[in-house]
Design a protein around this motif. Structure first.
Motif, PDB file in Angstrom:
ATOM      1  N   HIS A 182     -35.464 -23.126  33.371  1.00 47.43           N
ATOM      2  CA  HIS A 182     -35.321 -23.689  32.018  1.00 47.43           C
ATOM      3  C   HIS A 182     -36.677 -23.764  31.316  1.00 47.43           C
ATOM      4  N   GLY A 183     -37.742 -24.052  32.087  1.00 47.79           N
ATOM      5  CA  GLY A 183     -39.065 -24.100  31.486  1.00 47.79           C
ATOM      6  C   GLY A 183     -39.487 -22.750  30.942  1.00 47.79           C
ATOM      7  N   LEU A 184     -39.223 -21.686  31.705  1.00 51.76           N
ATOM      8  CA  LEU A 184     -39.570 -20.352  31.232  1.00 51.76           C
ATOM      9  C   LEU A 184     -38.744 -19.968  30.016  1.00 51.76           C
ATOM     10  N   LEU A 185     -37.462 -20.284  30.031  1.00 50.40           N
ATOM     11  CA  LEU A 185     -36.616 -19.984  28.878  1.00 50.40           C
ATOM     12  C   LEU A 185     -37.117 -20.732  27.648  1.00 50.40           C
ATOM     13  N   ALA A 186     -37.492 -21.997  27.813  1.00 53.37           N
ATOM     14  CA  ALA A 186     -38.022 -22.774  26.692  1.00 53.37           C
ATOM     15  C   ALA A 186     -39.285 -22.130  26.138  1.00 53.37           C
ATOM     16  N   GLU A 207     -38.395 -19.044  24.105  1.00 54.40           N
ATOM     17  CA  GLU A 207     -37.746 -19.394  22.825  1.00 54.40           C
ATOM     18  C   GLU A 207     -38.776 -19.934  21.842  1.00 54.40           C
ATOM     19  N   PHE A 208     -39.671 -20.794  22.301  1.00 50.89           N
ATOM     20  CA  PHE A 208     -40.708 -21.325  21.410  1.00 50.89           C
ATOM     21  C   PHE A 208     -41.561 -20.188  20.859  1.00 50.89           C
ATOM     22  N   GLN A 209     -42.016 -19.301  21.734  1.00 45.77           N
ATOM     23  CA  GLN A 209     -42.889 -18.213  21.300  1.00 45.77           C
ATOM     24  C   GLN A 209     -42.176 -17.264  20.331  1.00 45.77           C
ATOM     25  N   SER A 210     -40.929 -16.961  20.626  1.00 43.51           N
ATOM     26  CA  SER A 210     -40.190 -16.021  19.781  1.00 43.51           C
ATOM     27  C   SER A 210     -39.855 -16.610  18.421  1.00 43.51           C
ATOM     28  N   ALA A 221     -33.878 -22.847  14.379  1.00 47.43           N
ATOM     29  CA  ALA A 221     -32.767 -22.863  15.331  1.00 47.43           C
ATOM     30  C   ALA A 221     -33.277 -22.493  16.723  1.00 47.43           C
ATOM     31  N   GLN A 222     -34.183 -21.536  16.776  1.00 47.76           N
ATOM     32  CA  GLN A 222     -34.733 -21.132  18.072  1.00 47.76           C
ATOM     33  C   GLN A 222     -35.615 -22.234  18.652  1.00 47.76           C
ATOM     34  N   ILE A 223     -36.334 -22.933  17.790  1.00 48.78           N
ATOM     35  CA  ILE A 223     -37.141 -24.063  18.254  1.00 48.78           C
ATOM     36  C   ILE A 223     -36.245 -25.158  18.834  1.00 48.78           C
ATOM     37  N   ARG A 224     -35.106 -25.395  18.204  1.00 45.78           N
ATOM     38  CA  ARG A 224     -34.172 -26.400  18.747  1.00 45.78           C
ATOM     39  C   ARG A 224     -33.639 -25.949  20.104  1.00 45.78           C
ATOM     40  N   ARG A 225     -33.321 -24.662  20.246  1.00 44.36           N
ATOM     41  CA  ARG A 225     -32.861 -24.172  21.547  1.00 44.36           C
ATOM     42  C   ARG A 225     -33.945 -24.341  22.605  1.00 44.36           C
ATOM     43  N   GLU A 265     -44.592 -26.184  22.556  1.00 47.63           N
ATOM     44  CA  GLU A 265     -43.911 -27.218  21.764  1.00 47.63           C
ATOM     45  C   GLU A 265     -44.895 -27.947  20.854  1.00 47.63           C
ATOM     46  N   CYS A 266     -46.120 -28.166  21.331  1.00 51.72           N
ATOM     47  CA  CYS A 266     -47.136 -28.825  20.492  1.00 51.72           C
ATOM     48  C   CYS A 266     -47.339 -28.064  19.188  1.00 51.72           C
ATOM     49  N   HIS A 267     -47.389 -26.738  19.285  1.00 47.40           N
ATOM     50  CA  HIS A 267     -47.552 -25.923  18.081  1.00 47.40           C
ATOM     51  C   HIS A 267     -46.278 -25.920  17.243  1.00 47.40           C
TER      52      HIS A 267
END
Length: 411
Positions: free
Chosen positions: A230-234, A237-240, A267-271, A299-301
């Protein structure tokens, strides 16, 4: 061959090669044979498509042609009539058949887990899978590992030889954890190559990023209690979420601090936020892993309304934690940038000047150029940008560095 057909063939191969090879590996049980069959089918496509046109389901066409070639090989061998009969019954006479995404997803995941075979070293597992699943070149894999290209090529060759004759099967669920670290590393490196391409004229290879995210989602459903999945997926998603703002209309890079944050995909940030929370829930009091920590950095960014609002002190703290569990010169360099933002460029430069292990990478001179420029040491900055441009493989990135070098040479 017409240029439009060649471009189409290249695009189909880039998007479908991993799935085709994964499917063929399951069928024939040998990665090397699967690669050869896929390559032979590609040759047929280059010969036939200019006359017959590109099939509606080009990936299925290539897979079916490759399967038929496997049948032809088996027919020439003794004592394999039963295997031939089973395979032949499953072939559809109509090549342009519908593509089954669920089955293909399983096949790609099967290949990733299979390539993470315990007979291979971790480095060989990752290098082989990056080559076959990620479609990365040997040069790109060498860059990811910070090793010479010849070393990367040797690893891949040895890995294929070691796996010759091994059954390509998804391990039992109780074996997943032993292979999971290598699988996550592969997805991470595939994504990174897509996020910042090592070579060529494209800044972002979005098809690699999309594939890495897709596979991470499949993996998260498969092992929902593993926090680092889940950490890698997060992180991905944040980067994309920033892709729309990372380049201008001409494909030139826009630095993070200069990006229009209204173009970030909320929406991607929320995911991503949901995935990071799942990582927190799954870790059950255990320490954070490297992917979850990197997601926390992203997430900080993502949550800062403007560049000026970024909590750089927290970012430095997270990098400190990341260095404790996953030390690397690249992480040290990223921390130096964060320190420069939090405490000033002189502090960041002192850290950067003490980093070793990046002598063949453009990253260190590029960062030094930025920090020197902020200290108004323009001649030194220009020299650093020139040095970085000589080491970088991506055409877009080289152009950016050379423009910066020219700018500070004039000052």
């Amino acid at each position: 061959m017409p240029e439009d057909i060649r471009q189409t063939v290249d695009a189909v191969w880039r998007m479908e090669a991993a799935r085709i090879i994964a499917t063929l590996t399951r069928w024939v049980g040998d990665l090397g044979v699967a690669e050869d069959l896929a390559s032979d089918a590609l040759v047929d496509a280059l010969t036939q498509w200019p006359q017959s046109g590109v099939p509606r389901n080009a990936g299925a066409w290539l897979t079916t042609v490759a399967k038929r070639k496997a049948v032809d090989q088996w027919r020439r061998q003794e004592n394999l009539d039963a295997k031939y009969a089973v395979l032949a019954r499953e072939l559809d006479d109509h090549v342009d058949q519908a593509w089954d995404p669920d089955r293909i997803d399983d096949d790609v995941l099967r290949l990733i887990f299979s390539a993470a075979h315990p007979v291979l070293s971790r480095e060989a597992q990752i290098a082989l899978t990056l080559r076959v699943v990620g479609g990365l070149t040997t040069d790109e894999i060498a860059r990811a590992f910070l090793i010479p290209t010849a070393t990367a090529a040797a690893r891949i060759t040895r890995a294929k030889k070691a796996l010759a004759g091994c059954a390509f099967e998804v391990p039992e669920r109780d074996e997943f954890r032993a292979r999971l670290s290598a699988v996550l590393s592969v997805l991470y490196l595939i994504y990174n190559e897509g996020y910042s391409a090592s070579f060529g004229s494209r800044w972002i290879r979005d098809e690699l990023c999309s594939e890495a995210i897709r596979l991470a989602r499949v993996l998260a459903a498969l092992v929902p209690t593993e926090p680092e999945v889940h950490g890698l997926l997060a992180l991905m998603e944040f980067q994309s979420s920033r892709f729309a703002a990372r380049t201008d209309a001409d494909g030139n890079a826009i630095l993070l601090e200069d990006q229009d944050r209204t173009r970030w995909d909320r929406a991607q940030i929320r995911r991503a936020t949901v995935a990071l929370q799942r990582a927190e829930d799954a870790r059950a009091g255990r320490g954070w892993g490297p992917y979850a920590l990197q997601a926390a950095l992203a997430e900080c960014h993502a949550l800062a309304p403007t560049s000026a609002d970024t909590d750089w002190s927290r970012i430095v703290t997270i990098y400190d934690a990341l260095l404790q569990i996953s030390p690397s010169p690249v992480i040290e360099l990223n921390r130096a940038v964060a320190v420069a933002m939090a405490q000033g460029p002189a502090s960041g430069l002192r850290i950067a000047d003490g980093i070793t292990g990046l002598q063949d990478s453009y990253l260190l001179p590029s960062v030094r150029g930025e920090l020197l420029a902020r200290l108004n040491r323009h001649a030194e900055a220009a020299a650093a940008f020139h040095a970085a441009a000589e080491l970088v493989g991506n055409d877009r990135e080289r152009d950016v560095l050379l423009r910066k070098a020219a700018r500070y040479s004039r000052d």
